[in-house]
Scaffold this active site. Sequence first.
Site, PDB file in Angstrom:
ATOM      1  N   ASP A 258       0.834  -1.192   0.174  1.00 29.23           N
ATOM      2  CA  ASP A 258      -0.213   0.082   0.113  1.00 29.23           C
ATOM      3  C   ASP A 258       0.750   1.457  -0.016  1.00 29.23           C
ATOM      4  O   ASP A 258       1.281   1.587   1.222  1.00 29.23           O
ATOM      5  CB  ASP A 258      -1.020   0.169   1.146  1.00 29.23           C
ATOM      6  CG  ASP A 258      -1.898   1.188   1.351  1.00 29.23           C
ATOM      7  OD1 ASP A 258      -2.029   1.944   0.132  1.00 29.23           O
ATOM      8  OD2 ASP A 258      -2.379   1.532   2.351  1.00 29.23           O
ATOM      9  N   LYS A 265       1.831   7.930   0.427  1.00 25.46           N
ATOM     10  CA  LYS A 265       2.069   8.028   1.804  1.00 25.46           C
ATOM     11  C   LYS A 265       3.478   8.608   1.807  1.00 25.46           C
ATOM     12  O   LYS A 265       4.258   8.430   0.986  1.00 25.46           O
ATOM     13  CB  LYS A 265       2.368   6.399   2.344  1.00 25.46           C
ATOM     14  CG  LYS A 265       0.820   5.950   2.580  1.00 25.46           C
ATOM     15  CD  LYS A 265       1.125   4.301   3.278  1.00 25.46           C
ATOM     16  CE  LYS A 265      -0.450   3.877   3.318  1.00 25.46           C
ATOM     17  NZ  LYS A 265      -1.101   4.229   4.526  1.00 25.46           N
ATOM     18  N   ASP A 276       0.318  -4.986   4.750  1.00 25.21           N
ATOM     19  CA  ASP A 276      -1.192  -4.724   4.561  1.00 25.21           C
ATOM     20  C   ASP A 276      -2.003  -5.492   3.917  1.00 25.21           C
ATOM     21  O   ASP A 276      -3.049  -5.492   3.594  1.00 25.21           O
ATOM     22  CB  ASP A 276      -1.272  -3.370   3.387  1.00 25.21           C
ATOM     23  CG  ASP A 276      -2.415  -2.493   3.828  1.00 25.21           C
ATOM     24  OD1 ASP A 276      -2.951  -2.596   5.248  1.00 25.21           O
ATOM     25  OD2 ASP A 276      -2.918  -1.420   3.163  1.00 25.21           O
ATOM     26  N   ASP A 335      -5.752   6.384  -0.657  1.00 29.17           N
ATOM     27  CA  ASP A 335      -5.164   5.652   0.409  1.00 29.17           C
ATOM     28  C   ASP A 335      -6.065   4.984   1.189  1.00 29.17           C
ATOM     29  O   ASP A 335      -5.891   4.173   2.110  1.00 29.17           O
ATOM     30  CB  ASP A 335      -4.164   6.342   1.085  1.00 29.17           C
ATOM     31  CG  ASP A 335      -3.297   5.860   2.155  1.00 29.17           C
ATOM     32  OD1 ASP A 335      -3.100   4.407   1.943  1.00 29.17           O
ATOM     33  OD2 ASP A 335      -2.614   6.430   2.919  1.00 29.17           O
ATOM     34  N   GLU A 337      -7.902   2.514   0.535  1.00 22.93           N
ATOM     35  CA  GLU A 337      -8.121   1.569  -0.538  1.00 22.93           C
ATOM     36  C   GLU A 337      -8.629   0.004  -0.047  1.00 22.93           C
ATOM     37  O   GLU A 337      -9.513  -0.397  -0.686  1.00 22.93           O
ATOM     38  CB  GLU A 337      -6.830   1.174  -1.340  1.00 22.93           C
ATOM     39  CG  GLU A 337      -5.838   0.269  -0.760  1.00 22.93           C
ATOM     40  CD  GLU A 337      -5.341   0.760   0.665  1.00 22.93           C
ATOM     41  OE1 GLU A 337      -5.358   1.903   1.103  1.00 22.93           O
ATOM     42  OE2 GLU A 337      -4.983  -0.275   1.378  1.00 22.93           O
ATOM     43  N   ARG A 339     -10.846  -0.352   2.142  1.00 18.56           N
ATOM     44  CA  ARG A 339     -12.206  -0.444   2.207  1.00 18.56           C
ATOM     45  C   ARG A 339     -12.947  -0.910   0.626  1.00 18.56           C
ATOM     46  O   ARG A 339     -14.066  -1.354   0.529  1.00 18.56           O
ATOM     47  CB  ARG A 339     -12.975   0.596   2.764  1.00 18.56           C
ATOM     48  CG  ARG A 339     -12.702   1.932   2.299  1.00 18.56           C
ATOM     49  CD  ARG A 339     -12.936   3.250   3.110  1.00 18.56           C
ATOM     50  NE  ARG A 339     -11.657   3.399   4.070  1.00 18.56           N
ATOM     51  CZ  ARG A 339     -11.605   4.429   5.186  1.00 18.56           C
ATOM     52  NH1 ARG A 339     -12.576   5.259   5.335  1.00 18.56           N
ATOM     53  NH2 ARG A 339     -10.837   4.161   5.865  1.00 18.56           N
TER      54      ARG A 339
END
Length: 489
Positions: A258, A265, A276, A335, A337, A339
């Site tokens: 991620d 990030k 992740d 970010d 992502e 969900r």
Amino acid sequence: MKIRFADRRPEGSYALALPLAAGALTGERLGALGEANAGFVRRAAESARFEGEAGAVAEMFLAEGEGARRLLLVGLGAAEDDAAYERAGGALAAKLLTSGETTLVVDFSGHKTSGERAAHCALGAVLRAWRYDAYRTRLKPRQKPSLAEIVIVGAGEGAEAAWSKLEAVAKGVAFTRELVTEPANILYPEAFVERCLKLRDLGVEITVLEPEEMAKLGMGALLGVAQGSTRPARLLAMRWKGADVEPIAFVGKGVTFDTGGISIKPAAGMEDMKWDMGGAGAVAGAMMALAGRKAKAHVIGVCGLVENMPDGNAQRPGDVVTTLSGQTVEVINTDAEGRLVLSDALAWVQKTHGVKTIVDLATLTGAMIIALGHEHGGLFSNDDALANQLLAAAKESGDPLWRMPLGEAYDRLLDSQIADMKNVGPRFGGSITAAQFLKRFIEDGVKWAHLDIAGMVWASKAGATWDKGATGYGVRLLDRFVADNFEAK
Ligand code: BES
Ligand code: ZN
Ligand code: ZN
């Protein structure tokens, strides 16, 4: 690590461990060492301030013939429950793993224990001894694990049977840890699937969806996340049918890396985002445990597997995607992502398998770590009975959970100007709005729980039954949850 149960101590060289309950430093247990030794050991333990707390260890050497025997007193605490036995096994493994000793004998003779308890001691040791050296090519001999076998003596009735079940769980935990530990250049969505194919040998049925098929079905949310990566997405479904009953589902977030996507990030600590996929990893490990011990349950494990990268084809903040459920989402922050991935995986498992109970696991929000630290995973649920089953399994398994709230007012924070919802709410209550987002993809009548395990998947320091690194959190929790509530007896 080889585990063996025996009636008496073997011949030859080994380290000897004597498990002791709190305050049991007297009498028969030490007497077994011979009269001269017993006094010495007692005084040595006292000088080391050993009082038998669960997992406490006092190490010493006894003269034996020409040589020296390593002796470890290990505490079982006052409660002497399964967890204390695991702590004791874990402490011994930590102490001896690279000690040069190859065999450990844990002698319960003269101590009233159950076979089940002794098996938990073995479990603690096996879990604590796990490490992943695949990429260490220059380890010096003294840095390499030496301990290869643990012999448990005087365990009592049923130890082997108990261990054969717990061993399956230990294997599941190890599998999860391996998946979580692997870096993202090695473990991408296809590679994750590849590693899970071995579950077929245990009788797990495996289905894999590729991007073309997912596009045809309409999984716009999951594919939107994946579109900035050259690694194609996968949806992995694993079915264990150990009983002819209605299935339940576990759904895991499997973001193999991620970066945050275009909402990228910061560089510091970004390497953590290789884990992740810890939710998906826990689902895969739990499936291995359930199949490995032939659980009389029917479980479908689904992993939404993507890599979240920022390239020329990546989705942009403001993009609107159509999910498999038909609902549309305005992607405010690329970010958030996990969900998006889960929304399609959740919709898919309800559509195709008609499950009425779902537990999802995800390293979903940094806010979860702010709220609960690394001591509890967050539990969100639309059903009190399901929540209580999970809280009970959490307590028993040692994978702790704490329940968090859901509610209308949080849900409203996701309303969008242009689509059915936004993928993020305001900064505060970030874990709760994330859970509310998932809830919008749960059909009426379906019991659902969401476990935000962002703080639990990776440990910066060793614990009782794990070294620093991947913890394998979730496997024991799910296994226990199934055993207690969904298994034909
Ligand atoms: N994978 C992260 C959550 C995370 C952060 C897990 C740190 C473990 C450690 C997730 O995809 C994410 O980035 N969430 C955002 C959501 C925000 C944009 C609403 C977060 O938590 O900052
Ligand atoms: Zn993210
Ligand atoms: Zn993420």
